[in-house]
Design an enzyme around this catalytic site. Sequence first.
Site, short mmCIF file in Angstrom:
data_model
loop_
_atom_site.label_atom_id
_atom_site.label_comp_id
_atom_site.label_asym_id
_atom_site.label_seq_id
_atom_site.Cartn_x
_atom_site.Cartn_y
_atom_site.Cartn_z
CB SER A 149 -0.92 0.01 1.23
OG SER A 149 -0.13 0.00 2.42
CG HIS A 188 -2.97 -0.59 -2.75
ND1 HIS A 188 -3.22 0.74 -2.48
CD2 HIS A 188 -3.19 -1.24 -1.57
CE1 HIS A 188 -3.58 0.89 -1.23
NE2 HIS A 188 -3.57 -0.30 -0.66
CD GLU A 230 -3.81 3.63 -5.04
OE1 GLU A 230 -3.74 4.86 -5.15
OE2 GLU A 230 -3.27 3.01 -4.11
CG ASN A 234 -2.89 4.29 1.56
OD1 ASN A 234 -4.05 4.57 1.86
ND2 ASN A 234 -2.44 3.05 1.52
#
Length: 698
Positions: free
Chosen positions: A413, A434, A446, A484
């Site tokens: 991540s 991800h 992702e 993130n």
Amino acid sequence: MSTNIPAGLIKLGSIGVLKMSEPPVNGLGFALRAAIVALLDRAVADPEIEAIVLSGGEQIFSAGADVREFGTARTSSAPTLPDVIAAIEASAKPVVAAIAGNCLGGGLELAMGCHFRLARRDASLGLPEVKLGLLPGAGGTQRLPRLIGVERALNMIVSGQPVNALAVAGTALLDEVVESDVVDAAVAFARDVVVGKRAFRRARDIAIVDPLAEPFLQFARTNVGAASSPFPAPLQCVEAVANAVGKPFDEGLRLEREIFATLMASPESRALRHIFSAERAASKLPDVPADTPLRDVRRVGVIGAGTMGGGIAMAFADAGMPVVLLETKQEALDRGVGTIRRNYEASMKKGRLTQAQLDERIARIVPTLEYAALADADLVIEAVFEEMSVKHDVFRRLDAIAKPGAILASNTSALDLNRIASFVQRPQDVIGLHFFSPANVMRLLEVVRGEKTAPDVLATCMALAKRIRKVAVVAGVCDGFIGNRMVVRYGSAAGGLLMQGASPQQIDGALQRFGLAMGPFRMADMAGLDIGWAARKRHAAEVPGSQPRVAADTLCEAGRFGQKTGAGWYRYEAGKRDPIPDPAVDAIVEQFRRESGITPRKIGEQEIVERCVYALVNEGARILEDGIAARASDIDVVYLSGYGFPRHRGGPMLYADTVGLANVVRALKRFAAEPGAEAWWQPAPLLVKLADEGRTFN
């Protein structure tokens, strides 16, 4: 616009077949609308033609409006779709619709304007405009209730869900349902109409006689209004159908157009149309040709049977793909497989799966303790602990056993994918996938493109995402990628508000009322506070002094990791997820304020929303500057599909456009000028540039 001829007319004896031909979906843009009217006029004027069949061929009728024209002058350029339908209804010769494939939105409205309709049994009919924050604007709310009844029509319009032709067979919507060759059947039907001199039946002339319509509509107003907030379109659909019941056809048609125009101008519809376009744009890669050959992926390996690995395995098993699930210890493997089974059993109890379907999915997942079992996998995804040394060991072992051409993916991540790729002798085969937890439920994926990731690997994974029903967005390599990386700034903004005087529940409440699924503190508790704690410690080790101590560190040191430990920013009762404010957290925060010399102040809801959302926008602008995301709309897709950003806002970048980028820049400059403000509050250069030029992200 397509350079193809959008429609053609051929004569089959006395029948003129008017075929729409505007690939890929016969979108009813200006060119096609004009062609239909011109060819209709030609057919009516031709003495050899006695009836007309309107068709899109055997693959598709029409999927409706050309969304590329929304917001442009071509949308309202004559002939509009209502003009086309009026011309068909007024035709002196019978017009028969031959429906195959999708007949949706304006396509169904067009068909309802015809005098007769035939459909192939597998045709799909629907009015999905509500999903774009609109209602059918070319008579759909007026004609459909006359053809299939008020209740059934309203359910179709408000839900936006299509129905199979067989579901409406026997209603006035369809004169016949055929097994195949619907165009041939429609030509034969048209000949019978001519020979039998059958009277035309116009939907507009059908009277609605339903003594239960009014009480049903009142019931619908109550239920739809409660369920559809904050979107205005569903309730407006109810009112438009009510007009079909209580007003003359032409009056109902006029009011429908007025409502349509109002909804088209609404921010909610703008947001939904943006999302529709953004999700389709995300799959387009500027430097990877659409015809790039794909690698064959039939068998998948997943390393790690924890929450994430098990969810990933389920996502592929749900798509019908065999999965080898690897763990290093039998106990962990048994626990992971048991969790997967319980998840499927829960779905079965809810009626989403049959026992046979559950058994099929479980059978597709083959548990193993041996890396050698991955030797035949076309794709291997590691979902192990988020620690570079652990990733190194996994990829080193994969490099030794994976077959040539296998795609090696990391579910990291935040970690450096380029460094992970350096662990193998085939960095071109390495990519980041991800997933978001729970991976079998969350739509976002992702797809992280390393500097050496091969184009065919990227194209294959984007295609594979569709196969497993994910919305994929390509991200470049940086700490946290798109989602993130932005959420760190979002969390920092929330943390700053906490230190300045707001409580976790006040911050969460403000953002949830703004429309987020949950606020930052509830989200942190759900994800696990230990994840952020580990990231902060990793950053501190990599760049000493870069991570000042925060209140969350004290929570973690006390074993308060969130929902999984029964306490985090909130406390949780056993077996429940309801967040309960905890005085112990207030005491920790108060201590941090004292140590930092901060006197708490009163903070309003608007400030909470501005700081948190503008922090997202500002970092999103930097992500665009850095080339981590290809387009602003990709960032919106990430936040809508993975982080619970409200759909009626259209994503953080579209929301910034709506507010006005100049206003966002002014607010950021104000935050940045405060004593002790962190440097990241300074507006991103791209954001300033766009604001100065009067431009927008989208």
